[in-house]
Design a protein around this motif. Sequence first.
Motif, PDB file in Angstrom:
ATOM      1  N   ALA A  11      30.860  45.235  46.915  1.00 27.09           N
ATOM      2  CA  ALA A  11      31.798  44.291  46.286  1.00 27.09           C
ATOM      3  C   ALA A  11      32.991  45.066  45.774  1.00 27.09           C
ATOM      4  CB  ALA A  11      31.121  43.566  45.131  1.00 27.09           C
ATOM      5  N   ARG A  12      34.020  44.312  45.421  1.00 27.26           N
ATOM      6  CA  ARG A  12      35.137  44.906  44.694  1.00 27.26           C
ATOM      7  C   ARG A  12      35.081  44.326  43.291  1.00 27.26           C
ATOM      8  NH1 ARG A  12      37.283  44.821  50.408  1.00 27.26           N
ATOM      9  NH2 ARG A  12      37.425  47.030  50.826  1.00 27.26           N
ATOM     10  N   CYS A  13      35.175  45.175  42.275  1.00 30.69           N
ATOM     11  CA  CYS A  13      34.959  44.723  40.892  1.00 30.69           C
ATOM     12  C   CYS A  13      36.199  44.977  40.041  1.00 30.69           C
ATOM     13  CB  CYS A  13      33.744  45.453  40.312  1.00 30.69           C
ATOM     14  SG  CYS A  13      33.492  45.132  38.564  1.00 30.69           S
ATOM     15  N   MET A  14      36.868  43.916  39.682  1.00 31.46           N
ATOM     16  CA  MET A  14      38.104  44.029  38.885  1.00 31.46           C
ATOM     17  C   MET A  14      37.812  44.538  37.474  1.00 31.46           C
ATOM     18  SD  MET A  14      40.462  43.570  40.788  1.00 31.46           S
ATOM     19  CE  MET A  14      39.926  43.675  42.465  1.00 31.46           C
ATOM     20  N   ASP A  40      37.762  55.972  49.051  1.00 32.70           N
ATOM     21  CA  ASP A  40      38.523  56.612  47.975  1.00 32.70           C
ATOM     22  C   ASP A  40      38.612  55.763  46.712  1.00 32.70           C
ATOM     23  OD1 ASP A  40      40.152  54.815  49.247  1.00 32.70           O
ATOM     24  OD2 ASP A  40      41.860  56.163  49.492  1.00 32.70           O
ATOM     25  N   GLY A  41      38.691  54.438  46.860  1.00 35.04           N
ATOM     26  CA  GLY A  41      38.732  53.570  45.681  1.00 35.04           C
ATOM     27  C   GLY A  41      37.451  53.696  44.878  1.00 35.04           C
ATOM     28  N   SER A  42      36.343  53.655  45.554  1.00 30.42           N
ATOM     29  CA  SER A  42      35.043  53.764  44.882  1.00 30.42           C
ATOM     30  C   SER A  42      34.905  55.127  44.207  1.00 30.42           C
ATOM     31  CB  SER A  42      33.913  53.576  45.898  1.00 30.42           C
ATOM     32  OG  SER A  42      34.094  52.370  46.592  1.00 30.42           O
ATOM     33  N   PHE A  43      35.422  56.160  44.855  1.00 27.90           N
ATOM     34  CA  PHE A  43      35.373  57.504  44.253  1.00 27.90           C
ATOM     35  C   PHE A  43      36.261  57.577  43.010  1.00 27.90           C
ATOM     36  CE2 PHE A  43      34.299  59.967  48.443  1.00 27.90           C
ATOM     37  CZ  PHE A  43      33.099  59.284  48.515  1.00 27.90           C
TER      38      PHE A  43
HETATM   39  P1  ADP Z   1      36.991  51.741  48.922  1.00 29.39           P
HETATM   40  O1  ADP Z   1      35.936  52.512  48.225  1.00 29.39           O
HETATM   41  O2  ADP Z   1      36.532  51.208  50.244  1.00 29.39           O
HETATM   42  O3  ADP Z   1      38.311  52.480  48.987  1.00 29.39           O
HETATM   43  P2  ADP Z   1      38.191  49.850  46.990  1.00 29.39           P
HETATM   44  O4  ADP Z   1      39.494  50.541  46.931  1.00 29.39           O
HETATM   45  O5  ADP Z   1      38.190  48.396  47.234  1.00 29.39           O
HETATM   46  O6  ADP Z   1      37.192  50.401  48.078  1.00 29.39           O
HETATM   47  O7  ADP Z   1      37.457  50.136  45.589  1.00 29.39           O
HETATM   48  C1  ADP Z   1      36.143  49.643  45.349  1.00 29.39           C
HETATM   49  C2  ADP Z   1      35.949  49.429  43.871  1.00 29.39           C
HETATM   50  O8  ADP Z   1      36.032  50.694  43.179  1.00 29.39           O
HETATM   51  C3  ADP Z   1      36.970  48.548  43.171  1.00 29.39           C
HETATM   52  O9  ADP Z   1      36.737  47.173  43.340  1.00 29.39           O
HETATM   53  C4  ADP Z   1      36.768  48.971  41.719  1.00 29.39           C
HETATM   54  O10 ADP Z   1      35.639  48.358  41.160  1.00 29.39           O
HETATM   55  C5  ADP Z   1      36.535  50.482  41.866  1.00 29.39           C
HETATM   56  N1  ADP Z   1      37.817  51.186  41.700  1.00 29.39           N
HETATM   57  C6  ADP Z   1      38.756  51.445  42.622  1.00 29.39           C
HETATM   58  N2  ADP Z   1      39.839  52.054  42.099  1.00 29.39           N
HETATM   59  C7  ADP Z   1      39.582  52.165  40.768  1.00 29.39           C
HETATM   60  C8  ADP Z   1      40.317  52.671  39.650  1.00 29.39           C
HETATM   61  N3  ADP Z   1      41.546  53.193  39.795  1.00 29.39           N
HETATM   62  N4  ADP Z   1      39.750  52.607  38.429  1.00 29.39           N
HETATM   63  C9  ADP Z   1      38.508  52.084  38.278  1.00 29.39           C
HETATM   64  N5  ADP Z   1      37.778  51.566  39.289  1.00 29.39           N
HETATM   65  C10 ADP Z   1      38.291  51.607  40.506  1.00 29.39           C
END
Ligand code: ADP
Length: 318
Positions: free
Chosen positions: A66-69, A98-101
């Motif tokens: 999921a994506r979590c705001m 990278d977002g999850s990381f």
């Molecule tokens: P991916 O891992 O495929 O790059 P996303 O960019 O959608 O996926 O990020 C997945 C989730 O990681 C987001 O919905 C959020 O919960 C968390 N996340 C991403 N960027 C940040 C951030 N800058 N600060 C806190 N949590 C983040």
Amino acid sequence: MLTSGGDAPGMNAAIRSVVRTGLYYGLEVYGIVRGYHGMVNDDIFQMESKSVANIIQRGGTILKSARCMEFFTPEGRQKAYDNLLKRGIEGLIVIGGDGSFTGALKLSTEFGFPVIGLPGTIDKDLYGSDFTIGFDTAVNTAIDAIDKIRDTADAHDRLFIVEVMGRHAGYLALHSGIATGAENILIPESETHIDDVIASLSEKEKRKKLVNLIVVAEGDEFGGAMEVAKVVRERLPQMDTRVSILGHIQRGGAPTCIDRILASRVGFHAVESLIQGRFNVMVGIINDKIAYTPLEIAIREKDKINEDWLRMVKILSS
Ligand code: ADP
Ligand code: F6P
């Protein structure tokens, strides 16, 4: 452990590896459901060996993604951290992109929580691993689809413009394009000169080479397949041009052998790394050897596209 962001075939193989390795070392292993959403909302359950039976061959992720705001906010992260503490959880393995990381790194910097990243994305856009979990499966799915498109393109002497995934990265387009003999490959890492594309199509038309294939990454700075087709149709109206957007089909399906083995290896080493006290790293594989890359570098740095590959595309498709 959680899976987060876009799912990738092989995530289940990584989950299985983490669970079975953790249990082997006498750890308790917890699965967090729907990525950071489950962490914030305490949707966490203890995993047993049988929780991961019969999943190595399955696409998607049994932990859901999921994506979590809420996790973007300090309050959300505090809630998430409190849930981890409450359960006595001492380390986190994040399988994602990278977002999850970036989210994991925040847990680490704000609360000193030990985190490890496993490269799980079909886009292959993380630094510190030759391949990411899911890329090989996705690229083979794209190849299979493009081969089929070529059959019908050949039957009708048509130009096909095929769009593959990759919001910010062109690896899927580059690899699938080379493997299917595409005449043009358009990727965000190298500037698209549409005049050159038109010129190369015209030149091929003069030679009666009418079956042509353009593979474009969805994130190409010129635009996706629709935008490219619009210009081609304006400038070369005599060409019989069709568009095919492969879409999310690339995210599903049984993982290939390469993805299953990659996922199993990095999952296994992630647990050993946590036990050894090495964290805030992404566990990847470089030149067939396990590589530990600091998370901020895995997120920030980008592998350069090899210019030789682009040069080769022009020569081989002539
Ligand atoms: P991916 O891992 O495929 O790059 P996303 O960019 O959608 O996926 O990020 C997945 C989730 O990681 C987001 O919905 C959020 O919960 C968390 N996340 C991403 N960027 C940040 C951030 N800058 N600060 C806190 N949590 C983040
Ligand atoms: O997993 C990465 C990726 O496939 C990108 O290439 C694509 O742009 C994106 O995910 C789409 O994801 P979603 O439809 O889940 O937002």
